[in-house]
Design an enzyme around this catalytic site. Structure first.
Site, PDB file in Angstrom:
ATOM      1  N   HIS A  43      16.908  38.641  65.632  1.00  7.83           N
ATOM      2  CA  HIS A  43      16.552  38.488  64.220  1.00  7.83           C
ATOM      3  C   HIS A  43      15.681  39.654  63.746  1.00  7.83           C
ATOM      4  O   HIS A  43      14.551  39.809  64.183  1.00  7.83           O
ATOM      5  CB  HIS A  43      15.809  37.163  64.031  1.00  7.83           C
ATOM      6  N   GLU A  89      20.591  40.899  63.618  1.00 11.21           N
ATOM      7  CA  GLU A  89      20.627  40.526  62.205  1.00 11.21           C
ATOM      8  C   GLU A  89      19.691  41.472  61.473  1.00 11.21           C
ATOM      9  O   GLU A  89      18.566  41.712  61.923  1.00 11.21           O
ATOM     10  CB  GLU A  89      20.174  39.075  62.038  1.00 11.21           C
ATOM     11  N   ASP A 144      18.529  43.246  57.315  1.00  9.74           N
ATOM     12  CA  ASP A 144      18.473  43.020  55.870  1.00  9.74           C
ATOM     13  C   ASP A 144      18.654  44.347  55.149  1.00  9.74           C
ATOM     14  O   ASP A 144      18.000  45.333  55.492  1.00  9.74           O
ATOM     15  CB  ASP A 144      17.125  42.410  55.486  1.00  9.74           C
ATOM     16  N   HIS A 184      13.248  43.761  54.954  1.00  8.57           N
ATOM     17  CA  HIS A 184      13.428  42.353  54.605  1.00  8.57           C
ATOM     18  C   HIS A 184      12.906  41.993  53.223  1.00  8.57           C
ATOM     19  O   HIS A 184      13.653  41.514  52.367  1.00  8.57           O
ATOM     20  CB  HIS A 184      12.760  41.450  55.635  1.00  8.57           C
ATOM     21  N   GLU A 208      22.564  40.973  56.282  1.00  3.32           N
ATOM     22  CA  GLU A 208      22.175  40.114  55.162  1.00  3.32           C
ATOM     23  C   GLU A 208      21.959  40.985  53.937  1.00  3.32           C
ATOM     24  O   GLU A 208      21.125  41.893  53.946  1.00  3.32           O
ATOM     25  CB  GLU A 208      20.910  39.322  55.446  1.00  3.32           C
TER      26      GLU A 208
END
Length: 247
Positions: free
Chosen positions: A7, A34, A36, A49, A108
């Protein structure tokens, strides 16, 4: 095949969403990461993020109000183990590293508060240029954005992000033509056996995020969750290896 995704990289040990965190995730044998993605004032795609700088840097204000050269002046000092070397990376540089290290990717799109018009096209193009199409999946809290991704690239693998206990989220995701559920694993109530079972019956993955506690990781593995997204990929990899042989 159940997999472990780091993450924001191995963010339990290194500054989130940095090249160092992604490199460390590979060292810890994560299957993927993952990340952003947002866009700067001068139109560069960056990996960060929050919509604002305050939480992990000495800067203030929106990411979209700064050029990339300006953002490079704000290292992630307030993140885990942050140093002056941990600056905000370009999306293209992250893709280069991930391809080199053999990692899969969950992008994301951070476009729920700032819509970043046209970002879907730019993200898809950057992924194509990096030759990472087959290794990449997409998620967002902005489900309209995921529909746009699907319209642009029907074969793109997309998962709906959500933080609430939705009623029959598998039906909702399937109705949109999505490929996965991405619920926050804030508490066990968000992942129930029926949810995973029903999602799988509709050929949807269940990929919970921020699964950090040892017991929660074991529970997600037992429930049959597909990609477990954790700040501590080494911990999750170790538990998965203990629970059952990897496919």
């Amino acid at each position: 095949m159940q997999m472990i995704y780091a993450h924001r990289g191995a963010s339990g040990y290194a500054p989130e969403n940095t090249l160092r965190a992604f490199d460390l995730a590979a060292d810890m044998h994560a299957d993927g990461v993952e990340i952003d993605v947002q866009r700067t004032k001068d139109g560069r795609l960056v990996v960060f993020h929050d919509e604002t700088l305050e939480r992990v840097t000495k800067g203030t204000g929106l990411i979209s109000e700064y050029t990339y050269d300006e953002l490079k002046k704000y290292p992630l000092l307030y993140a885990v183990d942050g140093t002056e070397e941990d600056t905000i990376p370009l999306f293209s540089d992250v893709l280069t590293l991930l391809r080199k290290r053999g990692l899969r990717l969950n992008v994301e799109l951070k476009n729920s508060r700032n819509p970043y018009p046209g970002m879907e096209e730019e993200v898809l193009q950057t992924v194509r240029e990096a030759d990472m199409v087959e290794q990449t999946m997409y998620s967002s809290f902005n489900h309209y954005s995921l529909l746009h991704i699907k319209a642009l690239q029907p074969g793109a693998f997309c998962g709906i992000l959500y933080e609430a206990s939705l009623v029959h989220p598998w039906r909702y995701a399937a109705s949109l033509g999505m490929d996965a559920l991405h619920p926050q694993y804030a508490e066990p109530m968000l992942i129930e056996r029926s949810e995973v079972k029903e999602a799988h019956l509709l050929h949807l993955e269940v990929n919970p995020w921020i699964v950090n506690d040892t017991g929660d990781i074991r529970e997600c593995i037992s429930l049959g969750c597909d990609r477990i997204i954790s700040n501590y990929p080494d911990r999750a990899v170790s538990i998965l290896n203990q629970c059952k042989p990897r496919d």
